[in-house]
Design a protein around this motif. Structure first.
Motif, PDB file in Angstrom:
ATOM      1  N   PRO A  44      20.605  -7.950 -55.713  1.00 46.66           N
ATOM      2  CA  PRO A  44      21.806  -7.320 -55.142  1.00 46.66           C
ATOM      3  C   PRO A  44      23.081  -7.840 -55.799  1.00 46.66           C
ATOM      4  CG  PRO A  44      20.903  -8.969 -53.644  1.00 46.66           C
ATOM      5  CD  PRO A  44      19.900  -8.808 -54.746  1.00 46.66           C
ATOM      6  N   ILE A  46      26.701  -8.942 -55.180  1.00 42.42           N
ATOM      7  CA  ILE A  46      27.356  -9.462 -53.976  1.00 42.42           C
ATOM      8  C   ILE A  46      28.757  -9.948 -54.321  1.00 42.42           C
ATOM      9  CG2 ILE A  46      27.208 -11.156 -52.115  1.00 42.42           C
ATOM     10  CD1 ILE A  46      24.214 -11.171 -52.434  1.00 42.42           C
ATOM     11  N   LYS A 102      19.776  -9.958 -47.389  1.00 45.54           N
ATOM     12  CA  LYS A 102      20.450  -9.450 -48.584  1.00 45.54           C
ATOM     13  C   LYS A 102      19.497  -8.730 -49.538  1.00 45.54           C
ATOM     14  CE  LYS A 102      20.198 -13.932 -50.928  1.00 45.54           C
ATOM     15  NZ  LYS A 102      21.012 -15.050 -51.500  1.00 45.54           N
ATOM     16  N   LYS A 103      18.193  -9.074 -49.504  1.00 42.70           N
ATOM     17  CA  LYS A 103      17.246  -8.429 -50.402  1.00 42.70           C
ATOM     18  C   LYS A 103      17.038  -6.954 -50.066  1.00 42.70           C
ATOM     19  CE  LYS A 103      14.633 -12.614 -51.567  1.00 42.70           C
ATOM     20  NZ  LYS A 103      13.301 -13.269 -51.541  1.00 42.70           N
ATOM     21  N   TYR A 105      19.459  -4.899 -49.630  1.00 41.87           N
ATOM     22  CA  TYR A 105      20.630  -4.147 -50.070  1.00 41.87           C
ATOM     23  C   TYR A 105      20.791  -4.224 -51.580  1.00 41.87           C
ATOM     24  CZ  TYR A 105      21.787  -4.077 -45.122  1.00 41.87           C
ATOM     25  OH  TYR A 105      21.741  -3.876 -43.771  1.00 41.87           O
ATOM     26  N   SER A 106      21.299  -3.148 -52.147  1.00 36.78           N
ATOM     27  CA  SER A 106      21.586  -3.116 -53.583  1.00 36.78           C
ATOM     28  C   SER A 106      22.917  -3.781 -53.900  1.00 36.78           C
ATOM     29  CB  SER A 106      21.604  -1.669 -54.082  1.00 36.78           C
ATOM     30  OG  SER A 106      22.553  -0.906 -53.347  1.00 36.78           O
ATOM     31  N   ALA A 107      23.807  -3.816 -52.931  1.00 33.86           N
ATOM     32  CA  ALA A 107      25.125  -4.425 -53.145  1.00 33.86           C
ATOM     33  C   ALA A 107      25.714  -4.820 -51.800  1.00 33.86           C
ATOM     34  CB  ALA A 107      26.060  -3.466 -53.875  1.00 33.86           C
ATOM     35  N   VAL A 108      26.503  -5.897 -51.806  1.00 35.51           N
ATOM     36  CA  VAL A 108      27.244  -6.338 -50.625  1.00 35.51           C
ATOM     37  C   VAL A 108      28.710  -6.464 -51.039  1.00 35.51           C
ATOM     38  CG1 VAL A 108      27.575  -8.135 -48.897  1.00 35.51           C
ATOM     39  CG2 VAL A 108      25.267  -7.589 -49.693  1.00 35.51           C
ATOM     40  N   TRP A 134      28.642  -2.159 -61.848  1.00 35.72           N
ATOM     41  CA  TRP A 134      27.990  -0.920 -61.445  1.00 35.72           C
ATOM     42  C   TRP A 134      28.018   0.142 -62.536  1.00 35.72           C
ATOM     43  CZ3 TRP A 134      28.848   0.685 -55.672  1.00 35.72           C
ATOM     44  CH2 TRP A 134      28.467  -0.373 -54.842  1.00 35.72           C
ATOM     45  N   LYS A 161      23.326   3.499 -55.934  1.00 34.42           N
ATOM     46  CA  LYS A 161      22.898   2.307 -55.191  1.00 34.42           C
ATOM     47  C   LYS A 161      23.259   2.510 -53.716  1.00 34.42           C
ATOM     48  CE  LYS A 161      24.165  -0.429 -59.262  1.00 34.42           C
ATOM     49  NZ  LYS A 161      22.843  -0.696 -59.796  1.00 34.42           N
ATOM     50  N   ASN A 163      21.833   1.808 -50.874  1.00 35.79           N
ATOM     51  CA  ASN A 163      21.579   0.790 -49.851  1.00 35.79           C
ATOM     52  C   ASN A 163      22.612  -0.326 -49.949  1.00 35.79           C
ATOM     53  OD1 ASN A 163      19.390   2.120 -48.809  1.00 35.79           O
ATOM     54  ND2 ASN A 163      17.884   0.988 -50.014  1.00 35.79           N
ATOM     55  N   TRP A 164      23.881   0.044 -49.853  1.00 41.39           N
ATOM     56  CA  TRP A 164      24.924  -0.974 -49.917  1.00 41.39           C
ATOM     57  C   TRP A 164      25.341  -1.404 -48.509  1.00 41.39           C
ATOM     58  CZ3 TRP A 164      28.640   1.337 -47.144  1.00 41.39           C
ATOM     59  CH2 TRP A 164      28.890   2.708 -47.299  1.00 41.39           C
TER      60      TRP A 164
END
Length: 726
Positions: A44, A46, A102-103, A105-108, A134, A161, A163-164
């Motif tokens: 991800p 982050i 966090k795993k 999600y693709s991004a936080v 990105w 992405k 699943n942010w």
């Protein structure tokens, strides 16, 4: 064709198997490598996260609720608001959720929304993170403007992405930051909002957001937190004392953490903690948290524990207590330790009269000694220290509740402390050579410091307005007048470099008004009066006040030599001002001509102006400082200007360097010489008009006669006035 069998086409014979077998094996290996690569989960992306607490207890129910609501495997967009009083653990709960999940999600993306300035800074950081991270195998952003918020939201809407996780932290004033406009309009993604205000939940409920109110920790979890921080182990029958403390403090994690510190340092014991707490509580009963906070009584309990802990710090290490007070002036945001140390390294008249400030100046000369005091504050859970990384310096962070408690106390947030920090921080950021375009000599335009410093400056400016009597900063007899002149100049430069031109105008104008007082002393503004005039000219140009821009630019010319490097920049700015003025005049005249033609098309007779009497002409001429004939000619010239504004780029730019090389004035050279030059007709007309306008208004009869003798210009004038219906 239907029914055809193509399986035997290009089929190798048995005798060719050995020859083509390596090719088949190579293709198989290639396909397997691609499948393995695609099956590997991407790490991800982050944002830089706040500092998490080393201890986290309880909140298992809240964590389960977060996972159930935000489960990224479910379709649609999901959001939740976590609200509760400061110190209840909203940010830490969010950080714990990110650490555990966090795993998924693709991004936080973490946004600090505590103030509008912090919001802007966080969005800028998110802009750079997204731009750099990105770009690979993702859709192009649908937004091409310069607004960082719109860029980030557009990217979240368009990215593959999906699943942010977007976190909007400390949205404590949801109306002023337009909280609803920070929610991406799409059908995917997860959003967490934290706030001290229940209003945030009400605002986002129509968008399908759930909510969690963080209340007290349970008795068992709270007691475990206290005893862990106290580093003591007690028999099970003695844990009831810790449970009583938990109930007395309302179960607030921050208050419980600090209570554990008091126990560890033996300031109080398990048996007498509540007695000492009640003694301090009675002294603080008059404190009222700001409107909108939930659980007011719990706020008082937290401040009571802070008061006990702070009193212990002042006794054990007065320098550490001073550091805490100065950090509170900067605000509850991350401050690089190197910047904070440099605040104390400049000469100021304030420390010579303040023993505490003298002590911290002496302590800051030894980095090792200074760090010992910082470590003490970290050990007491009053600050958090974030180690240095590739992109960021080692920094210290003061909790918002601690900062508010100190700044709300008049005895702990004295005016001289605020002035000292403001003066030192401004000098650190604006020291060095700098330039006309970038007066912040202490940093560069692309540095991390130049972005984050705005939140510091805004917080200090707020404290100055709220806690300092204006008479103490007014010249010539104000106690801090000399210091505030320097502060106003530096703050103006910082706002200028960050394109906050309205604030820059306020501060730089204030500094300019102080200049006669400052110039009579040994002090001077950073960069001198020239830089001050230039930055004011640019700020007024950027906000559209071209008259003021030209006024301050002329003042800058009067304070600059023609051979200086700054002179070329001022010439460029002057050209921009003239171009924009000409464009505005052209737009205004075009609008007037369009309206005039529309009236004619509809059959309306244009309103004929009343013929001015001789008395009216004389009154108008007196107001303009010229004769009636000159005033009438001036109005004709202005009409001609509207028709020939499009010639400015060709004529005026070409002749401006030549005029400056001659070293003579506008009227003397451009009027008496340009009329005789062989120039294209449209260019000649525009240049003559621009060059002579001021001369006619100042009653320069010779110029008027030269113009009227020129047959070409007379024809242009007549044609222009005919087109405009004059």
């Amino acid at each position: 064709m239907p029914g055809s069998n193509h399986r035997t086409i290009c089929k190798f014979g048995d005798h060719e198997t050995e020859r083509f077998n390596p090719v088949g094996l190579a293709i198989t290996e290639l396909v397997q490598a691609v499948l393995i690569t695609r099956s590997k989960p991407e790490l991800p992306i982050i944002s830089e996260l706040p500092i998490s607490t080393p201890t986290f207890y309880g909140r298992s129910t809240e964590l389960e609720t977060l996972f159930d609501v935000l489960d990224p495997t479910l379709p649609g967009q999901h959001g939740i608001v976590i609200f509760g009083i400061g110190g209840s653990g909203k940010t830490q709960l969010t950080l714990k959720y990110i650490k555990d999940k966090k795993k998924l999600y693709s991004a936080v993306v973490w946004i600090n929304a505590s103030t509008s300035e912090q919001l802007t800074q966080s969005l800028t950081d998110a802009f750079y993170m997204i731009s750099n991270s990105w770009t690979h195998k993702d859709r192009s952003n649908t937004y091409s403007g310069e607004n960082k918020r719109d860029f980030v939201l557009a990217r979240l809407r368009s990215t593959l992405k999906r699943n942010w996780l977007l976190v909007i932290d400390s949205a404590d004033d949801p109306n002023s930051i337009n909280l609803a406009q920070l929610i991406p309009d799409c059908i995917f993604g997860a959003i967490i909002v934290t706030s001290m205000r229940r209003d945030a939940s009400d605002i986002l409920e129509p968008y399908g957001f759930e909510s969690i109110e963080l209340d007290n920790l349970g008795d068992a979890d709270g007691a475990e937190l206290i005893l862990d921080r106290a580093r003591i182990s007690v028999p099970s029958h003695r844990s009831s004392d810790a449970i009583l403390i938990v109930r007395e403090l309302g179960g607030l994690p921050l208050a419980l953490e600090q209570a554990g510190i008091l126990l560890r340092r033996r300031v109080v014991g398990l048996d007498n903690f509540i007695t000492e707490y009640h003694t301090q509580y009675k002294e603080l009963m008059g404190h009222l948290p700001r409107a909108g906070e939930v659980q007011h009584d719990k706020s008082r309990s937290m401040y009571t524990v802070l008061s006990i802990l702070y009193s212990n710090v002042k006794t054990e290490s007065p320098i550490a207590a001073t550091i805490l007070r100065l950090l509170a002036v900067i605000g509850p945001t991350q401050v690089p330790i190197s910047i904070f140390l440099n605040i104390f390294q400049f000469d100021s008249k304030i420390p010579t009269t303040d023993i505490e400030l003298q002590s911290i100046q002496n302590s800051s000369k030894s980095v090792a000694t200074f760090r010992l005091h910082m470590t003490l504050l970290e050990d007491l859970c009053l600050v958090k220290i974030k180690p240095a990384s590739i992109d960021h310096l080692e920094s210290v962070l003061l909790h918002r509740a601690v900062s508010q408690w100190i700044t709300k106390s008049p005895s702990e947030c004295e005016p001289r402390w605020v002035i000292f920090v403001a003066l030192g921080l401004g000098n650190v950021l604006c020291r060095g050579e700098g330039s006309l375009d970038w007066p912040m000599g202490g940093t560069t335009s692309d540095s991390y410091i130049s972005r984050i410093c705005l939140s510091w400056i805004d917080h200090i400016d707020f404290l100055i307005r709220e806690s300092i009597d204006s008479s103490t900063i007014q010249p010539p007899h104000g106690l801090f007048a000399a210091e505030y002149a320097n502060i106003a100049c530096n703050f103006g430069y910082i706002y200028f470099c960050n394109a906050r031109h309205d604030e820059a105008q306020v501060f730089l104008s204030c500094a300019l008004s102080y200049y006669p007082f400052i110039s009579a002393t040994d002090d001077d503004f950073p960069g001198g009066i020239l830089r001050l005039y230039y930055c004011l000219a640019v700020s007024y140009y950027e906000t559209g006040n071209l008259g003021k821009a030209e006024e301050f630019l002329n003042a800058a010319f009067n304070n600059s030599g023609k051979e200086s490097n700054e002179y070329a920049k001022m010439i460029s700015l002057q050209q921009l001002i003239w171009d924009k003025t000409a464009t505005n005049q052209h737009h205004q005249s075009s609008a007037g001509i369009s309206a005039h033609r529309e009236n004619i098309r509809r059959g309306k007779q244009p309103v004929q102006p009343r013929r001015a009497s001789q008395k009216d002409e004389h009154e108008k001429a007196d107001a303009m400082g010229c004769t009636p004939d000159a005033a009438l000619t001036t109005s004709f010239l202005r009409a001609a200007a509207a028709t020939f504004d499009d010639a400015i780029d060709k004529g005026y730019r070409a002749l401006d360097p030549l005029r400056r090389s001659q070293g003579v004035g506008v009227s003397e050279w451009e009027v008496h010489r340009l009329i005789s030059l062989h120039l294209p007709a449209r260019v000649k007309a525009h240049i003559v008009k621009r060059a002579t306008m001021s001369s006619l208004e100042n009653n320069t009869t010779a110029t008027k006669e030269i113009l009227l003798e020129d047959s070409f210009y007379r024809r242009i004038l007549a044609r222009s006035t005919e087109h405009l219906g004059i």
